[in-house]
Design a protein around this motif. Sequence first.
Motif, PDB file in Angstrom:
ATOM      1  N   SER A 170       0.668  -1.168  -0.008  1.00  0.00           N
ATOM      2  CA  SER A 170      -0.164   0.029  -0.036  1.00  0.00           C
ATOM      3  C   SER A 170       1.012   1.068   0.038  1.00  0.00           C
ATOM      4  N   ARG A 171       2.275   1.201   0.288  1.00  0.00           N
ATOM      5  CA  ARG A 171       3.116   2.147   0.740  1.00  0.00           C
ATOM      6  C   ARG A 171       3.660   2.783  -0.671  1.00  0.00           C
ATOM      7  N   LEU A 172       3.908   1.806  -1.768  1.00  0.00           N
ATOM      8  CA  LEU A 172       4.556   2.221  -3.091  1.00  0.00           C
ATOM      9  C   LEU A 172       3.613   2.963  -3.953  1.00  0.00           C
ATOM     10  N   PRO A 173       2.445   3.021  -4.309  1.00  0.00           N
ATOM     11  CA  PRO A 173       1.756   3.843  -4.957  1.00  0.00           C
ATOM     12  C   PRO A 173       1.426   5.114  -4.405  1.00  0.00           C
ATOM     13  N   SER A 174       1.602   5.247  -3.000  1.00  0.00           N
ATOM     14  CA  SER A 174       1.121   6.527  -2.404  1.00  0.00           C
ATOM     15  C   SER A 174       2.361   7.319  -2.617  1.00  0.00           C
ATOM     16  N   ARG A 175       3.432   6.799  -2.910  1.00  0.00           N
ATOM     17  CA  ARG A 175       4.534   7.600  -3.077  1.00  0.00           C
ATOM     18  C   ARG A 175       4.481   8.651  -4.184  1.00  0.00           C
ATOM     19  N   ASN A 177       2.600  10.900  -6.139  1.00  0.00           N
ATOM     20  CA  ASN A 177       1.574  11.503  -5.942  1.00  0.00           C
ATOM     21  C   ASN A 177       0.744  12.555  -7.208  1.00  0.00           C
ATOM     22  N   VAL A 178      -0.091  12.941  -7.156  1.00  0.00           N
ATOM     23  CA  VAL A 178      -0.668  13.832  -8.177  1.00  0.00           C
ATOM     24  C   VAL A 178       0.304  14.867  -8.795  1.00  0.00           C
ATOM     25  N   SER A 179       0.722  15.606  -7.884  1.00  0.00           N
ATOM     26  CA  SER A 179       1.446  16.737  -8.456  1.00  0.00           C
ATOM     27  C   SER A 179       2.845  16.206  -9.204  1.00  0.00           C
ATOM     28  N   LYS A 180       3.389  15.215  -8.758  1.00  0.00           N
ATOM     29  CA  LYS A 180       4.855  14.554  -9.167  1.00  0.00           C
ATOM     30  C   LYS A 180       4.159  14.173 -10.746  1.00  0.00           C
ATOM     31  N   ALA A 181       3.206  13.533 -10.657  1.00  0.00           N
ATOM     32  CA  ALA A 181       2.590  12.860 -12.004  1.00  0.00           C
ATOM     33  C   ALA A 181       2.044  14.093 -13.035  1.00  0.00           C
ATOM     34  N   LEU A 182       1.522  15.035 -12.457  1.00  0.00           N
ATOM     35  CA  LEU A 182       1.142  16.160 -13.470  1.00  0.00           C
ATOM     36  C   LEU A 182       2.341  16.914 -13.816  1.00  0.00           C
ATOM     37  N   ALA A 208       0.584  12.247 -26.031  1.00  0.00           N
ATOM     38  CA  ALA A 208      -0.009  11.924 -24.715  1.00  0.00           C
ATOM     39  C   ALA A 208       0.271  10.505 -24.404  1.00  0.00           C
ATOM     40  N   VAL A 209       0.147   9.828 -25.237  1.00  0.00           N
ATOM     41  CA  VAL A 209       0.478   8.143 -25.032  1.00  0.00           C
ATOM     42  C   VAL A 209       2.071   8.155 -24.510  1.00  0.00           C
ATOM     43  N   SER A 210       2.917   8.604 -25.327  1.00  0.00           N
ATOM     44  CA  SER A 210       4.402   8.789 -24.711  1.00  0.00           C
ATOM     45  C   SER A 210       4.374   9.127 -23.424  1.00  0.00           C
ATOM     46  N   ALA A 211       3.890  10.268 -23.182  1.00  0.00           N
ATOM     47  CA  ALA A 211       3.838  11.323 -21.818  1.00  0.00           C
ATOM     48  C   ALA A 211       3.269  10.361 -20.774  1.00  0.00           C
ATOM     49  N   GLY A 212       2.297   9.588 -21.260  1.00  0.00           N
ATOM     50  CA  GLY A 212       1.707   8.756 -20.106  1.00  0.00           C
ATOM     51  C   GLY A 212       2.686   7.572 -19.756  1.00  0.00           C
ATOM     52  N   VAL A 213       3.312   7.074 -20.727  1.00  0.00           N
ATOM     53  CA  VAL A 213       4.134   5.994 -20.387  1.00  0.00           C
ATOM     54  C   VAL A 213       5.610   6.400 -19.628  1.00  0.00           C
ATOM     55  N   VAL A 214       5.998   7.771 -19.957  1.00  0.00           N
ATOM     56  CA  VAL A 214       7.088   8.236 -19.145  1.00  0.00           C
ATOM     57  C   VAL A 214       6.785   8.651 -17.860  1.00  0.00           C
ATOM     58  N   THR A 215       5.490   9.145 -17.690  1.00  0.00           N
ATOM     59  CA  THR A 215       4.861   9.322 -16.486  1.00  0.00           C
ATOM     60  C   THR A 215       4.844   8.075 -15.337  1.00  0.00           C
ATOM     61  N   ALA A 216       4.253   7.085 -16.069  1.00  0.00           N
ATOM     62  CA  ALA A 216       4.097   6.125 -15.334  1.00  0.00           C
ATOM     63  C   ALA A 216       5.375   5.292 -14.974  1.00  0.00           C
ATOM     64  N   SER A 222      11.748  10.735 -10.951  1.00  0.00           N
ATOM     65  CA  SER A 222      12.297  11.979 -11.424  1.00  0.00           C
ATOM     66  C   SER A 222      12.404  13.135 -10.426  1.00  0.00           C
ATOM     67  N   PHE A 223      11.408  12.853  -9.367  1.00  0.00           N
ATOM     68  CA  PHE A 223      11.180  13.867  -8.193  1.00  0.00           C
ATOM     69  C   PHE A 223      11.567  13.297  -6.964  1.00  0.00           C
ATOM     70  N   VAL A 224      12.477  14.053  -6.139  1.00  0.00           N
ATOM     71  CA  VAL A 224      12.550  13.539  -4.921  1.00  0.00           C
ATOM     72  C   VAL A 224      11.596  14.249  -4.136  1.00  0.00           C
ATOM     73  N   ASN A 225      11.606  15.364  -4.174  1.00  0.00           N
ATOM     74  CA  ASN A 225      10.463  16.128  -3.466  1.00  0.00           C
ATOM     75  C   ASN A 225       9.260  16.276  -4.130  1.00  0.00           C
ATOM     76  N   THR A 226       8.030  16.474  -3.390  1.00  0.00           N
ATOM     77  CA  THR A 226       7.024  16.796  -4.258  1.00  0.00           C
ATOM     78  C   THR A 226       7.004  18.132  -5.031  1.00  0.00           C
ATOM     79  N   PRO A 227       6.758  18.382  -6.284  1.00  0.00           N
ATOM     80  CA  PRO A 227       6.982  19.925  -6.867  1.00  0.00           C
ATOM     81  C   PRO A 227       5.890  20.522  -6.405  1.00  0.00           C
ATOM     82  N   SER A 228       6.094  21.792  -5.954  1.00  0.00           N
ATOM     83  CA  SER A 228       4.866  22.806  -5.585  1.00  0.00           C
ATOM     84  C   SER A 228       4.636  23.718  -7.151  1.00  0.00           C
ATOM     85  N   ALA A 229       3.527  24.092  -7.452  1.00  0.00           N
ATOM     86  CA  ALA A 229       3.221  24.903  -8.431  1.00  0.00           C
ATOM     87  C   ALA A 229       3.929  26.080  -8.262  1.00  0.00           C
ATOM     88  N   THR A 230       3.717  27.022  -7.209  1.00  0.00           N
ATOM     89  CA  THR A 230       4.265  28.199  -6.928  1.00  0.00           C
ATOM     90  C   THR A 230       5.797  28.244  -6.887  1.00  0.00           C
TER      91      THR A 230
END
Lengths: 364, 105
Positions: A170-175, A177-182, A208-216, A222-230
Amino acid sequence: MPDTSSRILVPVGESSTFRNTVAYAVREARRIASETGEESTVHFVYPVRWQLVDESERSAADAVAETLERARVWANDDLDYDDDGDLDAEDVSVSIETAVVGEDRYLFSPNDFAEVLLEYARDRGLDRIVLDPEYQPGGSAPMLQPLEFELARSGLLVEEAPVDRVVERSRLPSRANVSKALAMFGVSFGFYLLLAGVFDTFNLVTGAVSAGVVTAVFARISFVNTPSATGSVARIARFLLYVPYLLWEIVKANFSVAYIILHPDLPIDPEMQRYRAAIWGDLSVTTLANSITLTPGTLTVDMDRDSLIIHSLTGSARDGLAGGALERAVRFVFYGRSAARIPTPAERGTIASWTDDDQTDGDE
Amino acid sequence: MTPLEYLVVGLVLAGVFFSFVAVVGIIRLPDLYTRAHATSKSDTLGTVLSLGGIALLFGAEVSAVKTVLLLLFMLITNPTAAHAIARAAHDQGIEPWTASDEEGD
């Protein structure tokens, strides 16, 4: 080598098995203390990857302090301390210590982490290390196996706490998060469209397909910390201010280097220097190191524990580096305008000639 | 020739000049570390200037954007490569040349 010891070091970090690891270490310390009658001690040590340089990192420091405090509270619960700090169980003395290490170092590799932990263990006379099986000091990069290997080379007793790891799935997917994926999806989709150059349906869909694969595949690493928009937007804006400045410095650098190279006497005076920059974090140190390489007569050779090893071509290049203009610029990009106002490296005394003594000291 | 073409030729010539300086530097400088200075700085600017000229020639096209991207990647990878080479030499224990070595030659 004894096969057990009551002087225990536990590296701590956020993990799902943190609580059970604390319990195991305290149980061991207590068991040995009651068997042998000697005093046991358990040190909970948090190796940190950054230094406290501005307000934005204060929350991270608070989180570390809270984690250590939790370890202490849990350990005391396990020991049955009452509120006065007295031990209820008779004849068993176990002391609990907490500490933060690595504040004055760059910690990247398992080797770096092992080094600060072993140094701490030696200073305090600890000879047994209990590792949390879910311990991940390097953020998302898996590090436990190499860390265990590095620690075991020291001859200290190293073991993984035998705790259940039921919550791992249950821990792995939670790592991720939405902002990293976005952020990942946005960057890779934008880059794809930029290269395609045509915004027709075909490119939008394949992009969109390629970016989706890369994101998955990459969003988690790619991100150690969760990126914040601001924070990201401000940082990118400041970086855009930095680029012209850097380009100007590069042009100046090139004219001075061209002058030296084409001068009949070749007026060079190279020297190696050790430079403790007031910059921490993978990306910002990389930016500084690359900028140093690109600008007047200075070249980043290596990163040795807590400092950059820099080769400079001329004395004026050394003076430029000691003036700290680049360091302030990089601090401005990554930490904001207020952080840019610091004394120069020369004033802080964090830049000096590099000699072989340093090397033998460092290699050990 | 249009003014734009003069600019392009100027940029490419400047690029050739700095690439030339890099080559002279590699030949003249005494050791690996100092030579890395020539390759990391002069060579980067030479390439960047030439690519900048090419991007201008493309005008407002996708190719120009791609050339600028190429230019950015050169800016990032060139110092990294110079660093990697210097670091490898440093790890091997290669002593940097200093002004006091000159008498020995």
